[in-house]
Structures are given as C-alpha cells and as structure tokens.
Design a protein around this motif. Structure first.
Motif, short mmCIF file in Angstrom:
data_model
loop_
_atom_site.label_atom_id
_atom_site.label_comp_id
_atom_site.label_asym_id
_atom_site.label_seq_id
_atom_site.Cartn_x
_atom_site.Cartn_y
_atom_site.Cartn_z
N SER A 165 -12.48 -36.59 -11.36
CA SER A 165 -11.37 -35.89 -10.45
C SER A 165 -10.67 -36.79 -11.01
O SER A 165 -9.02 -35.61 -11.25
CB SER A 165 -12.34 -36.68 -9.38
N GLU A 166 -9.83 -37.79 -11.39
CA GLU A 166 -8.34 -38.62 -11.67
C GLU A 166 -8.00 -38.15 -12.77
O GLU A 166 -7.44 -37.66 -13.38
CB GLU A 166 -8.79 -40.17 -11.28
N GLN A 167 -9.45 -38.02 -13.82
CA GLN A 167 -8.55 -37.61 -14.78
C GLN A 167 -8.29 -36.07 -15.43
O GLN A 167 -7.79 -35.94 -15.82
CB GLN A 167 -10.03 -37.96 -15.96
N SER A 168 -9.43 -34.79 -14.16
CA SER A 168 -9.28 -34.38 -14.45
C SER A 168 -7.43 -33.46 -13.72
O SER A 168 -6.99 -32.68 -14.84
CB SER A 168 -9.56 -33.32 -13.04
N LEU A 169 -7.46 -34.28 -12.90
CA LEU A 169 -5.30 -34.58 -12.07
C LEU A 169 -4.24 -34.72 -13.44
O LEU A 169 -3.62 -34.36 -13.79
CB LEU A 169 -5.84 -35.34 -11.30
N TRP A 170 -5.30 -35.53 -13.97
CA TRP A 170 -4.30 -36.40 -15.13
C TRP A 170 -4.24 -35.46 -16.27
O TRP A 170 -2.66 -35.22 -16.41
CB TRP A 170 -4.52 -37.64 -15.68
N ARG A 171 -5.04 -34.83 -17.02
CA ARG A 171 -4.76 -34.01 -17.89
C ARG A 171 -4.53 -32.12 -17.99
O ARG A 171 -4.57 -31.60 -17.75
CB ARG A 171 -6.24 -33.82 -18.00
N GLY A 172 -4.75 -32.14 -15.89
CA GLY A 172 -4.11 -30.29 -15.23
C GLY A 172 -5.65 -29.66 -16.41
O GLY A 172 -5.22 -28.39 -15.86
N GLU A 173 -6.36 -30.40 -16.50
CA GLU A 173 -7.69 -29.27 -16.98
C GLU A 173 -8.63 -30.18 -16.39
O GLU A 173 -8.92 -31.44 -16.51
CB GLU A 173 -7.13 -29.07 -18.66
N PRO A 174 -9.73 -28.91 -15.46
CA PRO A 174 -10.19 -29.90 -15.21
C PRO A 174 -11.36 -30.47 -16.40
O PRO A 174 -11.94 -30.31 -17.76
CB PRO A 174 -12.13 -28.42 -14.91
N VAL A 175 -11.94 -31.66 -15.67
CA VAL A 175 -13.33 -32.37 -16.85
C VAL A 175 -14.37 -31.63 -16.83
O VAL A 175 -14.79 -31.77 -15.42
CB VAL A 175 -13.24 -34.13 -16.37
N GLN A 176 -15.06 -31.62 -17.79
CA GLN A 176 -16.31 -30.55 -17.15
C GLN A 176 -17.72 -32.05 -16.89
O GLN A 176 -17.81 -32.96 -17.45
CB GLN A 176 -17.09 -30.25 -18.30
N PHE A 177 -18.16 -31.97 -16.05
CA PHE A 177 -19.59 -33.00 -15.59
C PHE A 177 -20.80 -32.37 -15.98
O PHE A 177 -20.88 -31.50 -14.74
CB PHE A 177 -18.70 -32.89 -14.20
N ILE A 178 -21.81 -32.74 -16.22
CA ILE A 178 -22.95 -31.93 -16.83
C ILE A 178 -23.64 -32.91 -16.09
O ILE A 178 -23.73 -34.32 -16.33
CB ILE A 178 -23.07 -31.59 -17.85
N PHE A 179 -24.95 -32.64 -15.02
CA PHE A 179 -25.72 -33.41 -14.63
C PHE A 179 -26.93 -33.58 -13.96
O PHE A 179 -27.35 -32.08 -14.13
CB PHE A 179 -25.38 -34.00 -13.08
N PRO A 180 -28.02 -33.65 -15.06
CA PRO A 180 -29.62 -33.34 -14.75
C PRO A 180 -29.93 -34.03 -14.11
O PRO A 180 -29.97 -34.68 -13.74
CB PRO A 180 -30.12 -34.34 -16.48
N SER A 181 -30.39 -32.95 -12.91
CA SER A 181 -31.17 -33.21 -11.75
C SER A 181 -32.65 -32.84 -11.65
O SER A 181 -33.20 -32.83 -12.94
CB SER A 181 -30.89 -32.59 -10.65
N SER A 182 -33.42 -32.45 -11.37
CA SER A 182 -34.78 -32.66 -11.21
C SER A 182 -35.89 -31.98 -10.57
O SER A 182 -35.40 -31.63 -9.26
CB SER A 182 -34.98 -34.32 -10.88
N ILE A 183 -36.77 -32.07 -10.91
CA ILE A 183 -38.18 -30.80 -9.79
C ILE A 183 -38.19 -31.76 -8.64
O ILE A 183 -38.77 -31.53 -8.03
CB ILE A 183 -39.78 -30.90 -10.29
N ALA A 184 -37.83 -32.79 -8.50
CA ALA A 184 -38.28 -34.14 -7.78
C ALA A 184 -36.63 -34.54 -6.54
O ALA A 184 -37.03 -34.82 -5.28
CB ALA A 184 -37.99 -35.38 -8.50
N ALA A 185 -36.62 -32.91 -6.28
CA ALA A 185 -34.94 -31.92 -5.44
C ALA A 185 -35.91 -31.98 -4.28
O ALA A 185 -35.16 -31.77 -3.40
CB ALA A 185 -34.51 -31.57 -6.37
#
Ligand code: SER
Length: 337
Positions: free
Chosen positions: A106-126
């Motif tokens: 989030s801080e990086q997105s603010l600083w860059r003025g452009e969203p950082v992409q955050f890719i998160f592997p979730s699971s069938i365990a959810a």
C-alpha cells in the motif's frame, strides 16, 4: 534510481520454483526473491535472492529502499498439516506476514502513484464442507459458498483474501481523499502436483507423494481412504493461473478471488494412474483419521466459471495430459539417474 522489480516471497517452495523458472524466461523486470531458506542452486542464478524472514520489518524496509517493487507474488505460507502442529506460529507467518506485505505494498502504491500488483495464492482449504453427504451434494463449489474452513491454514487464507480485498478497495475509506490503492488478486488453488519437487506440510500431499514414491520404487501408504476426492492441478497450470491473473486488465475483473481448477479424482483413481505408469508401484491405504478429516472437509471440485469468463482461464493439462505428458515423463527421467 531504484530498479523496477517483481518480489516473490516463499520462493524456495514448490510454486516458487516453477514460477521463477517461468518468470526468468519472460519477465522484463528484475526478480527479487525472499525466503527463510536458500534457493536451490539451479534457480538461484536466475534471480536476486534475499535469505531472511518475512516478519523482519527492517529487512522489508531495506528491500523497498533498494527496489521499486511493482508486483508481489506472495507465496510464503505454512501449509495445512504443518500449521495444525504450530497454529499460532502459522498464524504469524500466514497472517502477520501477509499483513506486513500488504502494508508495504500500500505504501509503495501511494509512493509510486500507481497500484502495486499483489498476487496471492489461496486454497481449497478456504472451504469447509460440514460432512461427506454435503460434499457429494455440492461437487463444484462457487467462491462464496461453504467458506467455513476447519484448519488454521484455511482460516488464514480466507482472512488474508479479505484483508487483501480491504487494502485494495476500502483502505482509508473515511479519509478525505482516497489514496492510490494496491491491486490485490487471488486464486484459490486445488492440490498442486509438480514433477520436479515434492510438497511438504500439506494435506493434499498424498497425491504427489504416491507418484514420486512409485517412481523411486519405494512403497507408499496413502494417509486417506480410497474414496477421498478433491481437485488437483499440474504445476505448469498453477503458474499459468498466477501469470494469467496478473496479466488480466483490471477492468475485466469482477472479483478479487477466483477459483481455478483442472481435474478431480479419488485417491484410488490417483493410485490407478500411478500404477498405469509404474506397474510395480506398491501403494496401500492406511488412513490417518485427522488428516482424513481435513481432506474430507475440502470440496470435491471447484467451479471456476468466473475465472474463465473474466480473464480467459483455462488449464492446459487435464488428467490425461497431466500424467501422460507432464508428470510421468518428467518424474521418470528425474529419478532415472
Ligand atoms: N496443498 C495445500 C495443503 O495441502 C492446500 O492448499 O495444505
């Protein structure tokens, strides 16, 4: 000038191994990897590796000061079986680790003025199916159904999906001006099977363990019943899903969390595939009641219609191709030497 970079956490794990090999061929940005362990020598040349703890705030601050992180693949986690032995430690890594990175992004997105992409592997365990009758009655669950995980790992994944969505859409919602927010995207994976690595600490591990043991000519006692069914996916498709979701235009995405899947099969059908490739395989079934309970709570299959519609998701490897073209030939040659 800081260098524009991709950060991969948990890079020494199974998905990390495959993702690094793929990004090394295609990525234009520099790839920085973070893991508490060293990387295997074959892939350590391909990236800049930082060996350290995800929970070390000073280390994260140093990374941000050196690199402009544009994309994060946050793979680090303690898997479902492992997490049950040390639930609070798992919570630390799986939740606090993720929260720290979301904050950084989030801080990086603010600083860059452009969203950082955050890719998160979730699971069938959810998911958490209450009993086998319900599991049989709802064989292809949608993202919003049966979100009642029974494991610490599943709880952690589900909550972090929500946290990521919060940071990506609602962070500082009462502030006068909305800040630039990160771009969080997540896939819920089925059990993953790699030809090149063996999983550790998961509960879908019986599939890959059976296969690798047969190729090594070792006997294997499967820790779930023959009729146990969950979805699986070959590792190249897992990487395809992560990269495909990352590449999708944001305007086409109607969700932050997407099911992805390839094929479902029972443990007995898994055994039959293994025996077809390795006729001498010695596979028996000796269910461990506790691990059985976890797998029984996972759905028999995932409905990935939204991923297909929104970003064109389609696996390359169905059951036949997974075993016939990817798993068996590669595993065979791996253990032949
Ligand atoms: N493969 C994982 C596990 O078994 C599920 O995400 O924990």
């Amino acid at each position: 000038m800081r260098k524009k970079s991709i950060l991969i956490t948990g890079a020494a794990g199974e998905i990390g191994d495959a993702l690094i090999r793929s990004l090394a061929q295609s990525a234009t940005n520099q790839v920085i990897t973070l893991d508490i362990r060293p990387l295997p020598p074959e892939i350590s040349q391909m990236v800049t590796h930082v060996q350290g703890d995800l929970l070390d705030q000073a280390l994260l601050a140093r990374l941000v000061s050196e690199y402009e992180i544009a994309t994060i693949y946050h793979l680090a986690a303690l898997l479902s079986t492992r997490a049950e032995f040390t639930p609070e430690a798992a919570h630390k890594v799986n939740v606090e680790g993720t929260l720290g990175l979301l904050k950084l992004a989030s801080e990086q997105s603010l600083w860059r003025g452009e969203p950082v992409q955050f890719i998160f592997p979730s699971s069938i365990a959810a998911y958490g199916m209450p009993d086998l009758e319900t599991k049989a009655k709802f064989p292809h669950v949608r993202e919003w159904e049966w979100n009642y995980p029974t494991t610490m790992y599943g709880c952690n994944k589900l909550y972090c999906e929500l946290l990521g969505t919060y940071y990506s859409h609602n962070f500082r919602q009462l502030a006068a001006e909305k800040p630039v927010m990160l771009d969080f995207r997540s896939v819920r994976f089925p059990g993953l099977i790699s030809a090149f690595t063996v999983p550790s600490g998961g509960t879908s591990d019986y599939g890959p363990e059976m296969l690798h043991a047969a190729a090594k000519d070792e006997a294997y006692a499967c820790f779930v019943r023959e009729d146990t069914i969950i979805p699986f996916m070959a590792m190249p498709d897992a990487v395809k899903a992560l990269l495909g979701l990352a590449a999708a235009p944001a305007s086409g995405l109607s969700r932050t969390v997407y099911n992805v899947t390839s094929f479902s099969l029972t443990a007995a059908e898994f055994r039959d595939q293994v025996v077809r490739a390795f006729p001498g395989a010695q596979i028996s079934f000796d269910p461990d009641l506790k691990r059985q309970g976890i797998v029984d709570s996972w759905p028999a299959g995932l409905n990935d219609h939204d991923a297909q519609r929104d970003w064109g998701w389609k696996p390359d490897y169905d059951l036949e191709r997974s075993f016939g073209e990817y798993l068996v030939p590669n595993i065979r040659s791996r253990y032949q030497d």
